[in-house]
Write an enzyme that holds these catalytic residues in place. Structure first.
Site, mmCIF file in Angstrom:
data_model
loop_
_atom_site.group_PDB
_atom_site.id
_atom_site.type_symbol
_atom_site.label_atom_id
_atom_site.label_comp_id
_atom_site.label_asym_id
_atom_site.label_seq_id
_atom_site.Cartn_x
_atom_site.Cartn_y
_atom_site.Cartn_z
ATOM 1 C CD GLU A 200 58.525 -25.817 38.157
ATOM 2 O OE1 GLU A 200 59.346 -25.336 38.969
ATOM 3 O OE2 GLU A 200 57.451 -26.339 38.499
ATOM 4 C CE LYS B 245 69.337 -23.728 39.755
ATOM 5 N NZ LYS B 245 69.553 -22.540 40.518
ATOM 6 N NE ARG C 132 63.017 -22.926 47.367
ATOM 7 C CZ ARG C 132 63.423 -24.193 47.256
ATOM 8 N NH1 ARG C 132 64.699 -24.475 47.059
ATOM 9 N NH2 ARG C 132 62.557 -25.181 47.339
ATOM 10 N NE ARG D 256 69.886 -22.813 48.995
ATOM 11 C CZ ARG D 256 70.578 -23.793 49.530
ATOM 12 N NH1 ARG D 256 70.908 -23.768 50.804
ATOM 13 N NH2 ARG D 256 70.955 -24.816 48.775
ATOM 14 C CD GLU E 8 65.429 -18.492 43.281
ATOM 15 O OE1 GLU E 8 65.024 -19.276 44.157
ATOM 16 O OE2 GLU E 8 66.636 -18.261 43.084
ATOM 17 C CD GLU F 262 71.521 -19.980 38.370
ATOM 18 O OE1 GLU F 262 72.731 -20.029 38.637
ATOM 19 O OE2 GLU F 262 70.635 -20.427 39.121
ATOM 20 N NE ARG G 82 71.930 -30.418 47.480
ATOM 21 C CZ ARG G 82 71.947 -29.162 47.056
ATOM 22 N NH1 ARG G 82 71.664 -28.898 45.799
ATOM 23 N NH2 ARG G 82 72.247 -28.186 47.877
ATOM 24 C CE LYS H 51 72.186 -27.607 41.580
ATOM 25 N NZ LYS H 51 72.618 -26.677 42.588
HETATM 26 P P1 ATP Z 1 72.260 -22.990 43.172
HETATM 27 O O1 ATP Z 1 73.618 -22.505 43.481
HETATM 28 O O2 ATP Z 1 72.161 -23.748 41.909
HETATM 29 O O3 ATP Z 1 71.155 -21.989 43.330
HETATM 30 P P2 ATP Z 1 71.591 -24.092 45.651
HETATM 31 O O4 ATP Z 1 72.564 -24.919 46.371
HETATM 32 O O5 ATP Z 1 71.281 -22.752 46.169
HETATM 33 O O6 ATP Z 1 72.064 -24.107 44.196
HETATM 34 P P3 ATP Z 1 69.918 -25.992 44.552
HETATM 35 O O7 ATP Z 1 68.915 -26.854 45.143
HETATM 36 O O8 ATP Z 1 71.164 -26.657 44.172
HETATM 37 O O9 ATP Z 1 70.205 -24.823 45.538
HETATM 38 O O10 ATP Z 1 69.258 -25.286 43.308
HETATM 39 C C1 ATP Z 1 67.935 -25.042 43.377
HETATM 40 C C2 ATP Z 1 67.682 -23.596 43.672
HETATM 41 O O11 ATP Z 1 67.217 -22.984 42.488
HETATM 42 C C3 ATP Z 1 66.540 -23.481 44.627
HETATM 43 O O12 ATP Z 1 67.020 -23.439 45.950
HETATM 44 C C4 ATP Z 1 65.838 -22.203 44.230
HETATM 45 O O13 ATP Z 1 66.340 -21.140 45.013
HETATM 46 C C5 ATP Z 1 66.260 -21.981 42.799
HETATM 47 N N1 ATP Z 1 65.132 -22.097 41.818
HETATM 48 C C6 ATP Z 1 64.932 -21.252 40.792
HETATM 49 N N2 ATP Z 1 63.880 -21.618 40.052
HETATM 50 C C7 ATP Z 1 63.360 -22.732 40.620
HETATM 51 C C8 ATP Z 1 62.264 -23.590 40.303
HETATM 52 N N3 ATP Z 1 61.497 -23.398 39.240
HETATM 53 N N4 ATP Z 1 62.047 -24.645 41.133
HETATM 54 C C9 ATP Z 1 62.826 -24.876 42.201
HETATM 55 N N5 ATP Z 1 63.895 -24.098 42.538
HETATM 56 C C10 ATP Z 1 64.167 -23.037 41.756
#
Ligand code: ATP
Length: 722
Positions: A364, A366, A371, A386, A425, A523, A541, A547
């Site tokens: 998917e 990103k 969130r 989040r 998101e 991203e 996680r 990712k």
């Molecule tokens: P990052 O700094 O990469 O956003 P994070 O620590 O906030 O990291 P991670 O779980 O590491 O959170 O990265 C996933 C984040 O990416 C999710 O919390 C969400 O906010 C975002 N996101 C964007 N697109 C998607 C998607 N298609 N599915 C899930 N999460 C997504």
């Protein structure tokens, strides 16, 4: 009575003299109470046994002020008669004092043992106190999604302590520099305080009832809900009263809890594992400690309301039924945010093929925003962040288009929509050109009192998951099945779209999809298991979501790093009058400390330097608290651990100066970042959600060059939180 003096009555009951404001507060409280009742009614069908909140949320507290008032009058006539069956705070403090002295090799287990015995006592004798003690140990006033912060800055807290122990600001500052801990200063000062009325004319003299945890949490809640002009004074009075009543040891932990760290080296992980041990003891080893921990964590990740969570635990213990039922009792429900599932970083497509060798997966986009978890029930929409905060008021525009989305989806698909939870998101969006805008645009939107008419930065929600639909819980279905529910129930519009996906394991197609994602302003990709292992796992996680960020493809890290600013050096030249570089720390979630990683000023634009200066100057500390492990770093100023920033780095190295992960490396040297560059402030992360020391060491281990030399310090498997 003097003009500015608050009456004893209003002071003791926490009520203001402003009756107009009281009426308004009462109305809001009544409508909020109504919403809460509606929310309870909307529980999923699968959750018939649902435990109802037995303690009032903090917004009901002032409604109880009459009762409280009567209690206070009664209390003033009593000494240590504990009529409300709440554990004496002194009993808790005795345990905390012992925990504080646990040092050395087996200290973790000793801390666990002490806390577990405290929990056994509470479960057996004061079960209604269970959530309260949890909140106290976690420095919160209640569940994240309905509880405000204390709203007490370090400066105010110093004033309160000064007043209670009767010393001037100047002497207090000197003592603070000597000891490095305001709690200790308060405790030392308390030894010398003879009478309680010596410093305030509104404190009742006479025999006092010993403090209970219930009383403390009531005061804390009262403090947290105070808002508006005179709230600061009212908060000070409430806390002064509480601290006057505390003895020399109690005051130490009161002060520290208001500082949001008890400094006993007991993190959430330790508290939860001590609690698992307590339950194991009570159940007489019917289920092993590790399994209990797993059940507790999984249940809490589903249901973020600890009042209800602990209620179910007590219910199960009393019924002596199978403890694993907790997961079912704590099913997700509308109105209570679910801990979101998170993704693991990866460094390239090859890693993905290795991880998903025998598991079908989907890619998917990103999206780069915030969130957003949308809950719809009882014709009401709520948006949670989040970190489980209710953001509904910040996004009235989103609420409006969700309402349209519901209406159109229901009409087009001829389906009745009663309730749902969507995982999305929220992204800044250019409405005219149908284009995703950079994340930074979203951060310029104000968070409070948002007026629909004045919104200039628009938002698009990209939905990627559905957790509940019409009271049916979907998290145990596969992602493929959940997507079917999503697509067949809802109809996309300009502001609510489904996340773009590609169900293909072809490397070339994936690469093209990645390029497309990046050129549309995303991203990179999130790659997810779609059949096997694809149930939604709240709060986890793990390797089921990976990712893949464009900036980190085939570099050694796979991700940026979120760190807490704990200090700074004054700027020179162009940065004169501001902070020039920042001391960054990771969070050691084993012992609640902040360990330094680097000092950096790289990548900051002028506006960002200004913004950080304005935010940080408000949270300067006179001295590094005892839970900051500075190493040889020598910042000019120290800050409260509050602001989290995201940094990019070239790689990591072992450092003679910094302390990150030092107890995990063989020669106890810390890990540091090389060439770190500022990316953004992470408004959506709290300091304890920053990168942990263990993760930093793991990133260091994962670097290709280090792996070649086989110099890894911690096991690669940090999945197992236990
Ligand atoms: P990052 O700094 O990469 O956003 P994070 O620590 O906030 O990291 P991670 O779980 O590491 O959170 O990265 C996933 C984040 O990416 C999710 O919390 C969400 O906010 C975002 N996101 C964007 N697109 C998607 C998607 N298609 N599915 C899930 N999460 C997504």
């Amino acid at each position: 009575m003097k003009k500015n003096q608050i009456s004893l009555d209003s002071f003791l009951t926490g009520k203001t003299l402003n009756t107009k404001k009281d009426d308004k507060t009462k109305n809001t409280q009544q409508s909020e109470k109504k919403q809460k009742i509606e929310q309870d009614k909307s529980q999923p069908k699968t959750d018939k046994k649902s435990y109802k909140r037995d303690t009032p949320p903090e917004d009901e507290i002032s409604n109880n002020s009459q009762i409280e008032k009567k209690d206070k009058i009664k209390n003033s006539q009593q000494t240590s008669n504990n009529t409300e069956n709440s554990i004496l705070f002194r009993d808790i403090v005795d345990v905390l004092l012992k925990v504080e002295t646990c040092k050395g090799e087996n200290s973790k287990d000793a801390v666990k043992e002490l806390l577990s015995n405290l929990f056994v006592n509470i479960i057996n004798n004061y079960s209604a106190d269970l959530p309260k003690i949890y909140y106290f140990l976690s420095s919160k006033v209640g569940p994240e999604y309905i509880s405000p912060e204390f709203g007490i800055g370090e400066g105010i807290l110093e004033k309160i302590v000064g007043k209670v122990i009767g010393i001037s600001d100047k002497i207090l500052k000197e003592k603070l520099i000597e000891t490095g801990d305001l709690g200790t200063v308060a405790s030392e000062g308390k030894k010398n305080v003879k009478t309680m009325d010596a410093f305030s004319n509104f404190i009742k003299v006479g025999p006092q009832k010993k403090l209970t945890i219930s009383q403390i949490m009531k005061v804390y809640k009262n403090v947290a809900v105070k808002k508006g002009k005179s709230s600061q004074d009212e908060k000070i009075k409430l806390l002064c009263d509480l601290m006057f009543k505390a003895d020399k040891d109690e005051i130490k932990f009161l002060v520290r809890s208001l500082q949001k760290s008890l400094k006993i080296g007991a993190s959430f992980k330790t508290i939860l594992s001590a609690f698992s041990r307590a339950i194991t003891k009570i159940l007489k080893n019917k289920t092993d400690e590790k399994e209990i921990y797993r059940i507790l964590l999984a249940s809490k990740n589903q249901l973020s309301d600890e009042d209800i969570f602990f209620g179910h635990i007590i219910e199960l213990i009393q019924k002596k039924t199978n403890f694993s039922e907790l997961i079912d009792l704590c099913q997700i429900r509308c109105g209570i945010p679910v801990n979101p599932q998170l993704a693991r970083p990866t460094t390239g497509i090859k890693v993905i093929f290795d991880r998903f060798a025998d598991t079908p997966f989907t890619c998917e986009y990103k999206y780069d925003g915030f969130r957003g978890q949308i809950h719809y029930y009882n014709k009401k929409t709520q948006i949670f962040s989040r970190n489980l905060e209710d953001m509904t008021e910040t996004y009235p525009d989103v609420v409006e288009f969700i309402n349209n989305f519901i209406k159109e989806s229901a009409e087009k698909n001829n389906k009745q929509l009663n309730s749902f939870i969507l995982d999305c998101e929220m992204v800044a969006y250019d409405k005219k050109n149908d284009k995703i805008l950079p994340f930074q645009q979203l951060t310029t939107r104000s968070r409070k009192n948002v007026d629909l008419a004045t919104i200039t930065i628009h938002v698009c929600m990209f939905c990627f998951d559905i957790l509940l639909l019409n009271d049916e819980i979907l998290i145990n279905k596969t992602l493929r099945e959940r997507r079917k529910y999503l697509y067949s129930t809802f109809t996309e519009s300009q502001y609510i779209q489904f996340a773009k996906h590609l169900d293909s394991g072809d490397a070339q197609e994936m690469e093209n999809f990645m390029t497309e994602s990046v050129s549309s302003g995303c991203e990179g990709l999130i790659v997810k298991a779609i059949d096997k292992n694809s149930e939604y796992m709240p709060g986890q996680r793990n390797f089921n979501w990976l990712k893949l960020k464009k900036d980190y493809l085939d570099t050694s890290l796979g991700d940026s790093i979120d760190l807490v600013i704990i200090g700074a050096q004054y700027g020179k030249g162009k940065r004169k009058g501001l902070y020039g570089s920042f001391l960054l720390a990771c969070y050691n979630d084993d012992n609640e400390t902040y360990e330094t990683v680097t000092m950096t000023g790289g990548g900051l634009k002028d506006a960002e330097l200004d913004e950080l200066y304005n935010k940080l100057k408000e949270i300067i500390l006179p001295q590094a608290p005892s839970n900051y492990k500075l190493g040889k770093a020598e910042p000019d100023v120290i800050f409260e651990a509050k602001i989290v920033i995201e940094v990019k780095t070239a790689d990591l190295s072992i450092s003679p100066i910094y302390t990150a992960g030092y107890d995990l490396t063989p020669d106890h040297r810390g890990v540091s970042l090389r060439f770190p560059r500022f990316q953004r402030i992470r408004e959506d992360k709290k300091p304890h959600e920053a990168c942990t020391s263990e993760e930093i060491v793991k990133l260091y281990n994962n670097q290709a060059s280090i792996n070649k030399n086989n110099k890894s310090f911690v096991s690669n498997d940090i999945d197992d939180l236990y």
